[in-house]
Structures are given as structure tokens and as C-alpha cells.
Design an enzyme around this catalytic site. Structure first.
Site, PDB file in Angstrom:
ATOM      1  N   GLU A 151       0.950  -1.351   0.069  1.00  0.00           N
ATOM      2  CA  GLU A 151      -0.040  -0.007  -0.026  1.00  0.00           C
ATOM      3  C   GLU A 151       0.936   1.121  -0.130  1.00  0.00           C
ATOM      4  O   GLU A 151       1.570   1.503   1.059  1.00  0.00           O
ATOM      5  CB  GLU A 151      -0.705  -0.026   1.193  1.00  0.00           C
ATOM      6  CG  GLU A 151      -1.713   1.334   1.150  1.00  0.00           C
ATOM      7  CD  GLU A 151      -2.744   1.306   2.391  1.00  0.00           C
ATOM      8  OE1 GLU A 151      -3.234   2.373   2.579  1.00  0.00           O
ATOM      9  OE2 GLU A 151      -2.978   0.091   3.039  1.00  0.00           O
ATOM     10  N   LYS A 283      -8.680 -14.356  16.672  1.00  0.00           N
ATOM     11  CA  LYS A 283      -8.866 -14.153  15.058  1.00  0.00           C
ATOM     12  C   LYS A 283     -10.187 -13.757  14.890  1.00  0.00           C
ATOM     13  O   LYS A 283     -10.662 -14.019  13.535  1.00  0.00           O
ATOM     14  CB  LYS A 283      -8.308 -15.203  14.050  1.00  0.00           C
ATOM     15  CG  LYS A 283      -6.814 -15.437  14.281  1.00  0.00           C
ATOM     16  CD  LYS A 283      -6.229 -16.625  13.506  1.00  0.00           C
ATOM     17  CE  LYS A 283      -4.757 -16.932  13.955  1.00  0.00           C
ATOM     18  NZ  LYS A 283      -4.213 -18.293  13.489  1.00  0.00           N
ATOM     19  N   ASP A 359       1.754 -13.767  13.215  1.00  0.00           N
ATOM     20  CA  ASP A 359       0.683 -14.566  12.359  1.00  0.00           C
ATOM     21  C   ASP A 359      -0.412 -13.377  11.837  1.00  0.00           C
ATOM     22  O   ASP A 359      -0.912 -12.460  12.779  1.00  0.00           O
ATOM     23  CB  ASP A 359      -0.376 -15.332  13.348  1.00  0.00           C
ATOM     24  CG  ASP A 359      -1.540 -15.925  12.453  1.00  0.00           C
ATOM     25  OD1 ASP A 359      -1.775 -15.524  11.485  1.00  0.00           O
ATOM     26  OD2 ASP A 359      -2.001 -16.927  13.227  1.00  0.00           O
ATOM     27  N   HIS A 456      -2.315  10.207  -2.012  1.00  0.00           N
ATOM     28  CA  HIS A 456      -2.708   8.686  -2.520  1.00  0.00           C
ATOM     29  C   HIS A 456      -2.637   8.752  -4.003  1.00  0.00           C
ATOM     30  O   HIS A 456      -1.962   7.719  -4.769  1.00  0.00           O
ATOM     31  CB  HIS A 456      -4.014   8.104  -1.839  1.00  0.00           C
ATOM     32  CG  HIS A 456      -3.825   7.364  -0.705  1.00  0.00           C
ATOM     33  ND1 HIS A 456      -3.582   6.041  -0.757  1.00  0.00           N
ATOM     34  CD2 HIS A 456      -3.931   7.716   0.551  1.00  0.00           C
ATOM     35  CE1 HIS A 456      -3.417   5.908   0.430  1.00  0.00           C
ATOM     36  NE2 HIS A 456      -3.633   6.719   1.325  1.00  0.00           N
TER      37      HIS A 456
END
Length: 492
Positions: A151, A283, A359, A456
Site C-alpha cells: 500500500e 482471530k 501471524d 494517494h
């Protein structure tokens, strides 16, 4: 096979018992008196002939896979050559896929580091760019923050936040809670028995017995608490334990298994439905992680000088405070958010996690964050980021891989801290929270100044070819129900 050797001084009884059955099955006999002076030693082993897959050609091995005579997940074990195993698997996958994998690299990688540890059915690796934000001055020490991302603007923005924090004197952090959790689901015959189980565990002497069983499974696991909730006849027990420098899910799971075994001796009618009952919670978004914490609970704070807000961040203290209240606090409340009282904490968390072998899926709870901004009496900006469930480790998982280990080295936290177990993982959690603070400060400033879209467009897009002239457009109908109208005169 054992070789029989005559010796002079022997442990007669034990040797006789060991060798007698073997001698009885042999082609010769040994008298009892001789048996007293018999010594048994192993015969050198003769290698049994294996199915020599490695000697076959790649085409022959592919044929075996296609016929179902060899499973592709067995390639590394059968061949012993991990790169060749990956190459053959790629050919097999390409044969059944619509397109090949020419752009997916696989050379120049040590797959032995991955096999049996990080990934299965390997066909290559994804090169992800890694950049650094910083340095950021945190607790009097300077850190360069490694971030792996695709990104654009993310690292540049976080870097700007680091600069504003460092030039204002740096940030400070506190790790106020530490403990990985696992919550087994136990079903009792009735709600009454479920309540009796809960009451039994909450007695101090019984809790100590469960804790002793839990702690016996690891040098580092030390049970802090068991939070119990009941739904009908189901019992959810949330075990919480420190885990040294490991993230600790496996360590805690092992301790829970042992604790449940002891518990079943007192409650033989209990039925363990699952080692994880989703009350952990791993998660998945959950209020329990947001309120009770999971992993490392950290607060990072800084005071940003008024002139730095103006010169570096291109906005004002009042504009930032107003935006934070209405966006991060009220806006997130309107959305019914749990732990989402921030602008983009998960962006920074995920980038650092990928770079350091964590993770990435645990960014769900690790990104729980509330950002607060206030004006100081002298006009400076106070900003803090509170993150109650940062799940990180500096051993285990992907931290042993060379590239990820190098990023941990950059932070000075690779591996286990022998002198102070847990301090490396704790330091990593502080860095994560500080990086989030920097990222929040910079993005909120860009939003307050109206610079987000412009940045951006400038940094997050490759230069594209000039746009082609728009094709003719027709209106199929109008609100008034008129017939189609030609918008361009030269419509085909």
C-alpha cells in the site's frame, strides 16, 4: 538383530532375561552356564530398501502423482531435495490450472526452513516490499520500524508521524497487562452441574491445583487467571497465562489440556466439546478481547509541540482534536465498532506482522485500539494509543525465517531473552503500539488538512497512459420517463 558376544564380567540376571528369548529363536543353542557370560550388543542395521522415488525423473514422478500413487504433499519427504519438490509440484499444479506460474518465484529460497513449520504444499514465495518508518524515539531509545506492504503512502505517512513524535521529544509506553488466552468449551449434564463446576474452580485451593497442573507443562507458562462464563449447560473457561517470548497459543493450549485432565478427575461427567470455545477469542472480533485484553496490553503516549503540528503535520491542534472526536470516537460508535476507535491501526499492525514473522490473521484483535487527543494548557497536543490485545512473539511461528528474523534484528528483539524471559516480545508490542500512534497522528493530520486523496493519487498509483476519449453515452431512460436521449451527437 542382536550380536551375541562372550564377556568376562556381566550382569548375569538382567542379561539372561534379555537374551534368552532371542537365543530361543535363533538357529543355535546356548547352555545356561554360557548364558551367564553372554553380552548382547546390537548388530549393525541393514538399511531396508525404500521406494526410491528420488531416482525417478520428474516426468515419472508427475505420472505417479497423476495416477494417485504418490501424494504431492509427500514430495519433500520422498525426494529429500526441497527445491526439486517445489519445482515438481509447480508443474503438477500448472498442468491442472488454467495458467502457469512463471511470475511466481521459487528459486533462491531455503525451503527446509519452511517444511514442517510454516507452510505446506509449497509452490514458491511472494516477494513483498519491506520499508522502514522512523526512526522513532520511544522510551528514550531510537527504533527503525520494518513494514512489509504493497500500500503506497502507508510507510511514508507512518514515517512522518515518527518524525513529528521524535522532534517533539519522543513517545513513552507502558505494558500494563500480559497474557495469552485459550478457552475450552465443556458441556455438563445440566446447568446446575455447570454452576457447580464454576463454583469449584473459583475456590482458591482448587484453582491452585488446576494452576499447578497447567504450569507443569512449560518452563514459561504461568497461569494468571481463569474467567468462567456459562450458557445453559455449557461452561466456557478462559485461561490466561504469560508465555515468555512466544506468542504462546500452542503453549497455553498444552497447559489447558493438562488442566482439563485434572479437572475431569473431579467431574467425570464433563464432556470437552472443544479445546477452543471461541471465548478466547482468536482471530475474530470480540468484546472480551477489547475489555479483558489478550496478549500484550499497551499504551503509548506523546505530546506533540504546537509548532511541529503546524510545520510537519500541516494542520492545527484544534482541527486534530475535533476530527478525532467526531471520526474516531463518535463515528466508530455510530458504526457499533468494537475496538475500532482509530483511523487505520490495522494497516500498521499488519505491515509489521508480515515483516517480523507474526501471524497476520491476528491483526483482527491485535488492531483493537482507541486513539485519544487532548489540548495541553500550553497549546501542545497530547495523543495516546491504547491497544489491549497485541499478540506478538519473537520465537516460534515465522520468526525463525531468515528475512523475518532480520527485521526482528533491526529492532533488537530477535529470539528469546534469556536474562528476562518475555521482555523481547514485550518490547516488540511497545514498538507496534508506537508505530500505530505515529500512523494515526499522520493520517489524521492528512484528513484534517484535506491532503489524503492528493497523497494517494501521487504515491499510491503507477503512472498510467493518458485516458482515452470517453465513448458515446446514451440515456436509456429519464426520471420523467422520456424516450432515450442522445448525449453525444456522433453516437453510433
Amino acid at each position: 538383530m542382536l550380536r551375541l558376544v562372550v564377556g568376562s564380567t556381566l550382569a548375569k540376571t538382567s542379561i539372561s532375561r534379555l537374551c534368552a528369548p532371542l537365543v530361543a529363536k535363533s538357529r543355535f543353542s546356548v547352555t545356561p552356564s554360557l548364558m551367564e557370560n553372554v553380552k548382547c550388543t546390537p548388530e549393525p542395521k541393514t538399511e531396508t530398501k525404500k521406494d526410491d522415488v528420488a531416482s525417478k525423473t520428474d516426468e515419472q514422478i508427475l505420472d505417479l502423482i497423476e495416477k494417485g500413487q504418490l501424494q504431492q504433499h509427500q514430495l519433500e519427504n520422498k525426494l529429500g531435495d526441497y527445491t526439486r519438490a517445489v519445482s515438481i509440484r509447480r508443474r503438477y499444479v500448472s498442468n491442472i490450472a488454467s495458467k502457469g506460474m512463471d511470475n511466481l518465484p521459487y528459486h533462491h529460497y531455503n525451503y527446509q526452513d519452511v517444511y514442517g513449520a510454516c507452510c505446506e504444499n509449497v509452490i514458491g514465495y511472494i516477494p513483498i516490499p519491506v520499508g522502514v518508518a522512523g526512526p522513532i524515539l520511544l522510551d528514550g531509545k531510537s527504533f527503525q520500524i520494518p513494514m512489509a506492504t504493497t500500500e503506497g503512502c502507508l510507510i511514508a505517512s507512518t514515517h512522518r508521524g515518527c518524525k513529528a513524535i521524535s522532534e517533539s521529544g519522543g513517545a513513552t509506553s507502558v505494558l500494563y497487562n500480559d497474557g495469552m488466552t485459550r478457552a475450552p468449551l465443556i458441556r455438563m449434564p445440566s446447568a446446575k452441574r455447570a454452576a457447580e463446576l464454576k463454583a469449584w474452580i473459583e475456590r482458591q485451593d482448587n484453582y491452585y491445583q488446576i494452576a499447578a497442573a497447567f504450569n507443569s507443562t512449560s518452563r514459561f507458562a504461568r497461569l494468571h487467571s481463569i474467567k468462567i462464563s456459562i450458557a445453559g449447560r455449557n461452561v466456557y473457561m478462559r485461561f490466561k497465562s504469560v508465555t515468555g517470548d512466544a506468542m504462546g497459543m500452542n503453549m497455553v493450549s498444552k497447559g489447558v489440556e493438562k488442566a482439563v485432565q485434572v479437572l475431569s478427575q473431579y467431574f467425570p461427567d464433563m464432556n470437552v466439546l472443544s479445546l477452543s470455545g471461541n471465548f478466547c477469542t482468536d482471530k475474530k472480533p470480540s468484546a472480551v478481547n477489547w475489555i479483558e485484553g489478550r496478549g500484550k496490553s499497551v499504551v503509548t503516549e506523546a505530546i506533540i509541540k504546537n509548532d511541529i503540528v503546524t510545520k510537519v503535520l500541516k494542520t492545527s491542534v484544534d482541527a486534530l482534536i475535533n476530527l478525532n472526536i467526531n471520526k474516531n470516537l463518535i463515528g466508530s460508535a455510530m458504526a457499533g465498532s468494537i475496538g475500532g476507535f482509530n483511523a487505520h491501526a490495522s494497516n500498521i499492525v499488519t505491515a509489521i506482522y508480515i515483516a517480523t514473522g507474526q501471524d497476520p490473521a491476528q491483526n483482527v484483535e491485535s488492531s483493537n485500539c482507541i486513539v485519544q487527543m487532548e489540548a495541553e494548557p500550553n497549546g501542545d497536543l497530547y495523543i495516546s494509543a491504547t491497544m489491549p490485545s497485541i499478540e506478538v512473539g519473537t520465537v516460534g511461528g515465522g520468526t525463525h525465517l531468515p528475512a523475518q528474523g532480520a527485521c526482528l534484528d533491526l529492532l533488537g528483539v530477535r529470539g528469546a531473552n534469556v536474562e528476562a524471559p518475555g521482555s523481547n516480545a514485550g518490547q516488540l508490542s511497545r514498538v507496534v503500539c508506537a508505530a500505530v500512534l505515529a500512523g494515526e497522528l499522520s493520517l489524521m493530520s492528512a484528513l484534517a488538512a484535506g491532503h489524503l486523496v492528493r497523497s494517494h493519487l501521487q504515491h499510491n498509483r503507477k503512472q498510467e497512459a493518458p485516458a482515452q476519449p470517453a465513448r458515446d453515452i446514451t440515456m436509456g431512460h429519464t426520471l420523467a420517463g422520456d424516450s432515450p436521449e442522445t448525449i453525444n451527437n456522433d453516437q453510433h
